[in-house]
Structures are given as structure tokens and as C-alpha cells.
Design an enzyme around this catalytic site. Structure first.
Site, short mmCIF file in Angstrom:
data_model
loop_
_atom_site.label_atom_id
_atom_site.label_comp_id
_atom_site.label_asym_id
_atom_site.label_seq_id
_atom_site.Cartn_x
_atom_site.Cartn_y
_atom_site.Cartn_z
N TYR A 1 -27.36 30.16 -15.20
CA TYR A 1 -27.90 29.28 -14.16
C TYR A 1 -29.35 29.65 -13.85
CZ TYR A 1 -22.84 29.25 -13.59
OH TYR A 1 -21.50 29.20 -13.83
N GLU B 1 -33.83 27.40 -28.49
CA GLU B 1 -33.92 28.81 -28.92
C GLU B 1 -34.30 28.84 -30.40
OE1 GLU B 1 -33.70 31.35 -26.95
OE2 GLU B 1 -32.51 30.74 -25.22
ZN ZN Z 1 -35.97 33.18 -23.41
#
Ligand code: ZN
Length: 396
Positions: A347, A366
Site C-alpha cells: 500500500y 518493474e
Molecule cells: Zn522501486
């Protein structure tokens, strides 16, 4: 490259002379009214530089121009005092050259000053890029934002929220460079003409959200820094900061946003350190405040935050994401090979807050795999994967 208006010149004429979209010249000269060009006014021509050329025996202006595929008048325009019938051997003239190369060299330890220098160079060659500061870091570094495009659809990309994920900065700026190059020279990227994207979207780029942290990872902490003793203590006595994600106050900027911040806080460290400490309250840090204020001000249709590593794309938060997020992430996944993941047990991130408060598509991407900081040897591979996502973020 600058030119100075002659009697009878127009922006339209310059766009024909240098084969550059009219709109890009307009956007490179926002202080000029193209309808009333005054003689002598400076006009910036994007995507071109001038080089010096020394006249040799037998040269003619016409031959110099035609050997470089330039109209003769392009040479006359950049050499306003030249008498074309009286060239002197040894005399130096200016020759316009179209920039076809990358300015950004991403394969280096890409610290704050490297970024600032590259942004200046990009702005000089591509004056249609608009740069401003969104705020300052803890140690007073300006955090730059660059805008490209003139469209209605407002898109935001950011990088280096996390210090040891700094490779995301040169990856993102390499895209900015390639995009500017592509729209100027009308050369497609992966078969995609990019000028329509320029007209349809306004892309906001914040390439280094956490400049103090990035410089800490790359350059260590200077002897004279007032933060030296604290960051070394928080780093368990080590002056190797390669595991550092936070800002220089030891606050993890991607645990700072008011989106179930208390839940994230409850399970995370309660004091400053290299990672995961979310601060004493949401948005306590100047860097997270700066990016939050920008996000409120700009009313983005979508945001993508670039991190390393994992080759995954997080696209949901608490089931608050809009339906189109799923279709978008499917395209991001298709062009990159990365795995879409709707939610994880996490979160208080930037994209969480964006999804929660705007109910618009927000993504955490990512890049790459391995251990942060990812090595520069992965740069090309990461860029190829990210490139598809950068483009898709504009066209989907
Ligand atoms: Zn990161």
C-alpha cells in the site's frame, strides 16, 4: 540551431527548407507569433545544429549545399552576412546539420548532474521540450519535469522513486531522446509514426523523483554533508549505499502516499533507514509532496511509475482501478513480455494513491531482473522491453 528572420521568411518556409514539421517549429518558439514575424527575430530550428566549415579551393556554395542535400538557401539563411559570389579560401562558414544521433548516453553511472546536463542538451537541440522544476529535494536539488507533445491526453511517466533503481532514469530519458528524434526527423520507432502521438498526447516526464538518494547510491556521502553521520548510522555503519532505496532522510518515497498508509506503516520499520520506512505521516517529504502536487495540478489521464526489478506490471489497487486498466496492461504485457499482476500486499505507493483518488489507470512497472542496482550491462535489454511500454502508454 538559431536562425534570424529575413524579409519574406515565414515559419512555413523554414519547415519546408529544413523538412521539419511546422508544429515543432511553432512549439520551439512559444514566445513568437508566427503570423507577424519581424525581420531580425531569432527562430529556433529543432533537430539541427551548425558546424563550421572551412572553404577550400574550388568550393562553391551550391556544391557545398548539394553535397549535403541542403537547399542553397539553408546555407544563406545561417550565414546572413556571407557574400555567395565572393567566397575566400580559408574562410569559415556555418553549415546546418540534421541531428540523427542520440544525445543521452544511458550506459553510465547516471547521477543527478549527468541528468541535468543531458536535459540541457536535449532542450538546446529540441526546444519544443518544456522543462520546469516541480520542487526541491531535501538537500535543495531542483526536481525537473519535461513536457513533450501538444495533445489533450495527459500522460505521466516517472522514474527513480527508489534510489538504487536509478537505471530507470537513463532508460526513461533515452526514450525521451528517441521520441524527440523521431518526431523531428519523421522516422518511425518500431514501425510506428510518432508525430500523431505528439499531436494527441502531452507527456509529462519526471526522470528522477529522488535525486538525493540516487547520488547517495552512486557517489556515496561527501565528508562535508550534514547528513553523513546519520545516513551511515541508518545504513548499519556502512558507507556502501547500494541497497539504499529511500531519500536522504531515510524515508521510502513510495511508502509515503495516503492510500492505506497506516496499513503499510504498521508492518514496516518505524524509523529512518535504507528502505520501507514510510515517514511519520503521509507526504512528509519534499520529493513526495512535489510529485503529489504535480499530479493534482496536471490532471493526468494515466500514470506509469518505473522501478526495478521483476519484469512485472502492477495495475490495480483495492479494486478501485477502472476497467480500462486491464486492457491497457494487456497491451503493455504484449509489447514487453512482462507479467501483469493486479494486486499485491502493498500500500501507500504512488500508483495506489493515483488509482484511489482519481479512479484512472495507474501502473508500477518493474523493469529487468536481478539484484538492485541492476548493472548497466542490462541497459539495452531493459530499454528494448521498456520501449514498447513507453510507446503503448501513449497510443493505447
Ligand atoms: Zn522501486
Amino acid at each position: 540551431m538559431d536562425v534570424y528572420v529575413r524579409s519574406g521568411d515565414s515559419v512555413w518556409y523554414y519547415s519546408q527548407l529544413f523538412k521539419i514539421p511546422f508544429k515543432l517549429i511553432i512549439d520551439s518558439n512559444r514566445d513568437i507569433n508566427p503570423q507577424i514575424l519581424s525581420v531580425g527575430v531569432r527562430i529556433r530550428i529543432p533537430g539541427h545544429v551548425t558546424i563550421d566549415y572551412k572553404i577550400v579551393s574550388g568550393d562553391s556554395l551550391w556544391a557545398i549545399a548539394s553535397s549535403r542535400n541542403l537547399p542553397l538557401d539553408a546555407l544563406l539563411l545561417v550565414n546572413p552576412t556571407l557574400n555567395p559570389t565572393r567566397l575566400q579560401i580559408g574562410q569559415t562558414i556555418k553549415v546546418p546539420v540534421r541531428v540523427t544521433w542520440r544525445i543521452v548516453n544511458g550506459k553510465q553511472n547516471y547521477d543527478y548532474s549527468t541528468m541535468i546536463n543531458n536535459i540541457r542538451q536535449l532542450q538546446t537541440v529540441y526546444p519544443f521540450l518544456q522543462e520546469s522544476s516541480i520542487g526541491t529535494s531535501v538537500v535543495n536539488r531542483q526536481i525537473p519535469e519535461i513536457l513533450i507533445g501538444s495533445g489533450e491526453k495527459r500522460v505521466h511517466y516517472n522514474a527513480s522513486f527508489h534510489a538504487n533503481e536509478w537505471i530507470t532514469t537513463p532508460v526513461l530519458l533515452t526514450f525521451l531522446n528517441d521520441y524527440a528524434l523521431s518526431v523531428t526527423n519523421q522516422t518511425p520507432i518500431r514501425g510506428l509514426g510518432t508525430f500523431p502521438l505528439y499531436l494527441q498526447t502531452s507527456l509529462s516526464i519526471v526522470p528522477m523523483v529522488n535525486p538525493d538518494g540516487v547520488d547517495l547510491v552512486l557517489n556515496g556521502i561527501p565528508e562535508e554533508s550534514p547528513w553523513r553521520s546519520r545516513v551511515i548510522e541508518w545504513n548499519d555503519g556502512s558507507s556502501d549505499f547500494s541497497g539504499w532505496k529511500a531519500n536522504i532522510r531515510g524515508v521510502d518515497l513510495n511508502d509515503q502516499f495516503p492510500a492505506k498508509w497506516d496499513l503499510e506503516r504498521a508492518r514496516n520499520p518505524k524509523s529512518p533507514g535504507p528502505r520501507d520506512y514510510g515517514g511519520e505521516s503521509p507526504l512528509s517529504e519534499p520529493e513526495s509532496i512535489a510529485i503529489a502536487d504535480l499530479t493534482k495540478r496536471r490532471d493526468f489521464a494515466r500514470v506509469l511509475a518505473f522501478h526495478t526489478q521483476g519484469k512485472v506490471i502492477y495495475w490495480g489497487f483495492d479494486n478501485l482501478e477502472p476497467p480500462e486498466s486491464e486492457a491497457m496492461v494487456a497491451e503493455f504485457s504484449r509489447v514487453s513480455g512482462y507479467e501483469p499482476v493486479q494486486t499485491i500486499d502493498s500500500y501507500a505507493g504512488y500508483k495506489d494513491w493515483f488509482i484511489q483518488d482519481w479512479r484512472r489507470p495507474g501502473f508500477t512497472v518493474e523493469l529487468g531482473t536481478g539484484t538492485n542496482p541492476l548493472p548497466l550491462s542490462q541497459f539495452d535489454e531493459i530499454y528494448e522491453e521498456a520501449l514498447g511500454i513507453f510507446l503503448a502508454g501513449l497510443y493505447v
